[in-house]
Design a protein around this motif. Structure first.
Motif, PDB file in Angstrom:
ATOM      1  N   VAL A 206       8.816  -0.786   0.745  1.00  0.00           N
ATOM      2  CA  VAL A 206       7.593  -1.594   0.723  1.00  0.00           C
ATOM      3  C   VAL A 206       6.797  -1.312   1.998  1.00  0.00           C
ATOM      4  CG1 VAL A 206       6.639  -3.921   0.608  1.00  0.00           C
ATOM      5  CG2 VAL A 206       8.758  -3.380  -0.613  1.00  0.00           C
ATOM      6  N   THR A 351       5.075  -6.514  -8.070  1.00  0.00           N
ATOM      7  CA  THR A 351       4.753  -6.239  -6.672  1.00  0.00           C
ATOM      8  C   THR A 351       3.721  -7.252  -6.164  1.00  0.00           C
ATOM      9  OG1 THR A 351       5.230  -3.876  -6.841  1.00  0.00           O
ATOM     10  CG2 THR A 351       3.749  -4.565  -5.077  1.00  0.00           C
ATOM     11  N   VAL A 357       4.433  -0.149  -3.029  1.00  0.00           N
ATOM     12  CA  VAL A 357       5.880  -0.023  -3.210  1.00  0.00           C
ATOM     13  C   VAL A 357       6.214   1.332  -3.820  1.00  0.00           C
ATOM     14  CG1 VAL A 357       7.929  -0.970  -4.321  1.00  0.00           C
ATOM     15  CG2 VAL A 357       6.145  -2.517  -3.503  1.00  0.00           C
TER      16      VAL A 357
END
Length: 458
Positions: A206, A351, A357
């Motif tokens: 991330v 997300t 991501v």
């Protein structure tokens, strides 16, 4: 079984143990490049051992990595063929200071032989060679045909064995595959493993801002990647231990009533397990026992999570990145590629805002299962019972041996997992050992098995 076999095993026990010590003394660690020559030495040692046992066409066959040792005995005209698989590579020995004796100086004490590879898998592979040697030396012949496929990369995931098997399907063709790389339930409790969970692994990365930010200047204005990662991971499982990835359970084969009854008959003490692990409660998918959860239900586990400041004290930053490593244990008929795709889709749709991501795929292995009523499995049960005096349990294993499914898929043959080690033999850990009673009883069981198998499928 010919009574001369029991006599031969007794008379040659010390000689067999001396030979096993020679094999265990070779530091064939596949994960470390500095042991490349030791891998070759172990392969050559096994080739010579196969020749001494009476196998023919013995050869050390190259792969893109470590070699495969092959040997055969095909003089039982019109009889089925057994393929025996094992591996001669071993795990690294670290931490070395925790070993009571050097890991590659085999030491027998308290009825056990201590060395790296003693139980996983040199000791058990060696037993197969000695069992056939014993029958040949005492009776002059075998009732079945045999082939050996002994590899040197199992401990690093067998990266080259699938290609080797695919290229040599005719050479390895057989009617049944037998592997001794599993364990019994405990002392005096033999077990036949008929199912293995599969595996898939991935990493989630991330990313937020281009660099770590001052939490006073930017806190509340930008997304924190660690917060985003925690939210994303939390969305994958609910409070009842159920995985919430859409479609995750679609292909899971339910347990049969016969399997459930067999699992209940083991009388697993979950409370004792809780105490042994020193946890306040056990946890898992609601509606299933611990055995069912670990053997026959899929999982999604976070194996590692990291990001931001890791040092002592506090550093007031909003980290630029956060990472998590995840593995899933899979059950029949789940497909690793499909599960990875489902997780990736879940990540895309869940997300949180303010971050990007990326998902990286890692290890994959398919689950495996053989019907417990197969004649080869039942013959193994009879052989165990003759030696141990009790009916073996039919078990699945929570772990994964990906190459088992590869053999199943490429060679289309039943697979019998006959293990002889104990669960606490410290495989992969310091002070790995193999109980000599397992060595003795295992040799006898294998000798009985070949006779039982010939009656069952011959």
């Amino acid at each position: 079984m010919d009574p001369r076999i029991e006599e031969y095993l007794s008379e040659n026990r010390e000689h067999h143990l001396d030979e096993l010590k020679q094999l265990l003394a070779i530091p064939s660690v596949s994960a470390l490049p500095e042991h490349k020559q030791d891998i070759q030495r172990a392969a050559q040692w096994l080739a010579e051992s196969l020749k001494r046992a009476g196998m023919e066409q013995v050869k050390v066959m190259p792969t893109k990595g470590n070699p495969v040792v092959y040997g055969e005995w095909l003089k039982a005209e019109g009889k089925p063929t057994v393929l025996i698989y094992g591996h001669y590579d071993v795990q690294p020995v670290d931490p070395l200071e925790l070993w009571e004796t050097p890991p590659f100086e085999p030491d027998i004490r308290d009825g056990q032989i201590f060395a790296r590879g003693a139980s996983d898998d040199k000791g058990q592979t060696f037993m197969h060679i000695k069992a056939l040697e014993t029958i040949l030396r005492t009776t002059g012949s075998l009732r079945l045909n045999f082939k050996f496929c002994l590899e040197g990369e199992e401990e690093i995931g067998s990266p080259n064995l699938e290609e080797f098997v695919a290229e040599h399907k005719d050479l390895l063709a057989a009617d049944v595959l037998v592997i001794s790389d599993t364990s019994m339930l405990g002392r005096g409790k033999p077990a036949i493993c008929y199912g293995l969970r599969g595996l898939c692994g991935l990493q989630i990365d991330v990313t937020g801002a281009k660099a770590d930010l001052h939490s006073g200047l930017f806190g509340g204005a930008v997304q924190n990647p660690i917060h985003a990662l925690v939210e994303l991971l939390a969305s994958m499982r609910n409070k009842d231990g159920q995985i919430t990835i859409n479609g995750f359970y679609d292909r899971v084969l339910p347990l049969t009533e016969e399997e459930k009854e067999a699992f209940r008959a083991l009388n697993t003490d979950e409370e004792q397990t809780r105490k042994d692990l020193q946890v306040p409660d056990l946890f898992g998918e609601k509606g299933y026992t611990m055995v069912e959860r670990t053997w026959a239900r899929p999982t999604l586990e976070i194996n590692g999570i990291y990001g931001g400041f890791q040092g002592e004290g506090i550093k007031t930053v909003i980290p630029s990145q956060a990472h998590a490593k995840i593995t899933c244990r899979l059950v029949p008929d789940q497909d690793p590629e499909e599960i990875l795709a489902l997780i990736e889709e879940h990540v895309r749709t869940h997300t949180p805002p303010g971050v990007t991501v990326e998902v990286k795929r890692f290890d994959k292995g398919r689950p495996f299962i053989t019907p417990i009523d197969h004649p080869a499995i039942q013959a193994a049960a009879r052989a165990y019972e003759k030696v141990f005096g009790v009916t073996p349990a039919f078990t699945r294993m929570g772990g994964s041996i990906p190459i088992v499914e590869t053999f199943d898929r490429l060679l289309h043959l039943p697979i019998v997992l006959m293990g002889f080690s104990y669960p606490d033999d410290n495989f992969h850990a310091p002070n790995e050992h193999f109980h000599l009673e397992c060595f003795d009883n295992g040799l006898r069981t294998l000798c009985y098995y070949w006779y039982e198998l010939e009656q069952a499928i011959g």
